[in-house]
Design a protein around this motif. Structure first.
Motif, PDB file in Angstrom:
ATOM      1  N   ALA A  65       0.815  -1.214   0.000  1.00 39.35           N
ATOM      2  CA  ALA A  65       0.000   0.000   0.000  1.00 39.35           C
ATOM      3  C   ALA A  65       0.848   1.264   0.000  1.00 39.35           C
ATOM      4  N   ILE A  66       2.073   1.194   0.538  1.00 40.26           N
ATOM      5  CA  ILE A  66       2.882   2.412   0.638  1.00 40.26           C
ATOM      6  C   ILE A  66       4.070   2.425  -0.324  1.00 40.26           C
ATOM      7  N   LEU A  67       4.223   1.382  -1.150  1.00 39.21           N
ATOM      8  CA  LEU A  67       5.386   1.316  -2.037  1.00 39.21           C
ATOM      9  C   LEU A  67       5.470   2.532  -2.957  1.00 39.21           C
ATOM     10  N   ARG A  68       4.337   2.900  -3.568  1.00 30.84           N
ATOM     11  CA  ARG A  68       4.359   4.014  -4.518  1.00 30.84           C
ATOM     12  C   ARG A  68       4.743   5.313  -3.823  1.00 30.84           C
ATOM     13  N   GLN A  69       4.178   5.540  -2.629  1.00 29.58           N
ATOM     14  CA  GLN A  69       4.508   6.762  -1.904  1.00 29.58           C
ATOM     15  C   GLN A  69       5.972   6.776  -1.468  1.00 29.58           C
ATOM     16  N   CYS A  70       6.472   5.603  -1.069  1.00 35.49           N
ATOM     17  CA  CYS A  70       7.884   5.520  -0.673  1.00 35.49           C
ATOM     18  C   CYS A  70       8.795   5.816  -1.860  1.00 35.49           C
ATOM     19  N   ALA A  71       8.443   5.281  -3.036  1.00 41.09           N
ATOM     20  CA  ALA A  71       9.240   5.540  -4.229  1.00 41.09           C
ATOM     21  C   ALA A  71       9.201   7.020  -4.591  1.00 41.09           C
ATOM     22  N   ALA A  72       8.036   7.652  -4.413  1.00 37.31           N
ATOM     23  CA  ALA A  72       7.922   9.088  -4.692  1.00 37.31           C
ATOM     24  C   ALA A  72       8.782   9.903  -3.732  1.00 37.31           C
ATOM     25  N   MET A  73       8.812   9.479  -2.460  1.00 40.53           N
ATOM     26  CA  MET A  73       9.671  10.149  -1.483  1.00 40.53           C
ATOM     27  C   MET A  73      11.138  10.003  -1.875  1.00 40.53           C
ATOM     28  N   GLU A  74      11.509   8.805  -2.298  1.00 40.20           N
ATOM     29  CA  GLU A  74      12.886   8.568  -2.711  1.00 40.20           C
ATOM     30  C   GLU A  74      13.249   9.452  -3.889  1.00 40.20           C
ATOM     31  N   SER A  75      12.340   9.536  -4.880  1.00 44.06           N
ATOM     32  CA  SER A  75      12.600  10.354  -6.056  1.00 44.06           C
ATOM     33  C   SER A  75      12.758  11.819  -5.683  1.00 44.06           C
ATOM     34  N   ALA A  76      11.894  12.311  -4.781  1.00 47.40           N
ATOM     35  CA  ALA A  76      11.985  13.710  -4.356  1.00 47.40           C
ATOM     36  C   ALA A  76      13.291  13.977  -3.615  1.00 47.40           C
ATOM     37  N   ALA A  77      13.704  13.026  -2.775  1.00 44.89           N
ATOM     38  CA  ALA A  77      14.956  13.194  -2.043  1.00 44.89           C
ATOM     39  C   ALA A  77      16.153  13.208  -2.991  1.00 44.89           C
ATOM     40  N   MET A  78      16.120  12.324  -3.996  1.00 43.86           N
ATOM     41  CA  MET A  78      17.199  12.295  -4.982  1.00 43.86           C
ATOM     42  C   MET A  78      17.234  13.588  -5.788  1.00 43.86           C
TER      43      MET A  78
END
Length: 301
Positions: A65-78
């Motif tokens: 359920a949170i994979l997409r949001q986690c990936a979005a957070m990772e992308s924003a941090a990068m």
């Protein structure tokens, strides 16, 4: 307890790799650290995010359920890291470069050694191999590859071309005969990669139907060693193959195949002083070695 973004990186790495050891290699830490950080995130969120199965770790329903949001957070941090790093005006710090073993040996290592004579504060992490690293996720800052990526946020600079030809030992060709050009390599023994690079037609475009795979290995130096030991025919960059004393070009009169070489950087990083300096050093090294890289040391008769 409040959870932290940094813990999310460890969850994402395990979800992608399917194992603690695979995630540890990606993150450059120990597998115990990975397990501890994932457990800490689960504790702080109050849910289980990963299940251990016989085939490895898979996300639970909460994890999915949170994979997409986690990936979005990772992308924003990068994105944040790249934007900040891309405006760094200092010729200090580290630069991560990924390329093949052959190019690392011939081109990159000498270029970096020369650059550090004037900028000793630079540190280069050189990751050699055929596996493509993700520049957007900062697995590497610079890539030197034969395949030009299509992503719009990557800047690709053409360095030039590299010549490739087929090599075998004289003893092997004496026992099997020399294959006829344009008629394929049926009944010959081949030395190749575990997964042939997608950017190029292997073995100079010859048909491989009926050929025997003698050895698969992703290290070109080992491939050439096997060819010198009469294991079969290998395709190699001419700057490597021509310098091997126990090998000859299978078709010395045939012009080598040439493949375009690209220097790739993320658009957010290209203005960083250390990236510009390393990129320029590599481009200058290619310019100095253009003759050997584009033709090898053998002049066709």
């Amino acid at each position: 307890m409040t959870w932290q973004w940094d813990d999310v990186r460890f969850f994402l790495a395990v979800a992608r790799a399917g194992s603690l050891s695979g995630a540890a290699r990606t993150l450059g830490v120990g597998h115990v650290t990975v397990g501890r950080r994932v457990a800490l995130l689960e504790e702080r969120l109050g849910v289980s995010l990963l299940n251990r199965t016989p085939d490895g770790f898979v996300p639970t329903s909460a994890g999915e359920a949170i994979l997409r949001q986690c990936a979005a957070m990772e992308s924003a941090a990068m994105d944040l890291e790249r934007i900040v790093a891309g405006r760094d005006a200092l010729l200090t710090g580290s630069v991560r470069i990924t390329t093949t073993e052959a190019l690392a040996y011939q081109l990159v290592a000498p270029a970096i050694a020369a650059l550090r004579e004037t900028h000793p504060e630079l540190r280069v992490d050189l990751i050699a191999g055929v596996r493509s690293l993700d520049i957007a996720r900062r697995e590497a800052d610079l890539a030197i590859r034969f395949r030009r990526p299509s992503a719009s946020d990557l800047v690709c600079r053409k360095l030039g071309e590299v010549a490739f030809s087929l090599y075998a030992s004289k003893h092997y060709l004496a026992s099997t005969g020399v294959p006829k050009q344009g008629r394929g390599l049926a009944d010959f023994d081949l030395i190749t990669f575990t997964a042939p690079p997608t950017a190029m037609k292997p073995f100079m475009g010859e048909s491989l139907e009926g050929a025997r795979i003698a050895l698969r290995c992703d290290n070109p130096l080992i491939q050439l060693r096997a060819a010198a030991s009469k294991a079969g025919i290998a395709e190699a960059a001419c700057f490597l193959g021509d310098s091997a004393p126990d090998l000859v070009r299978v078709w010395p009169d045939r012009a080598p195949a040439r493949r375009v070489l690209w220097l790739i950087v993320h658009q957010d990083m290209r203005r960083a002083a250390r990236i510009r300096a390393v990129s320029s050093a590599i481009a200058e090294a290619f310019r100095r070695q253009r003759r050997i890289l584009e033709h090898g040391s053998l002049t066709p008769t």
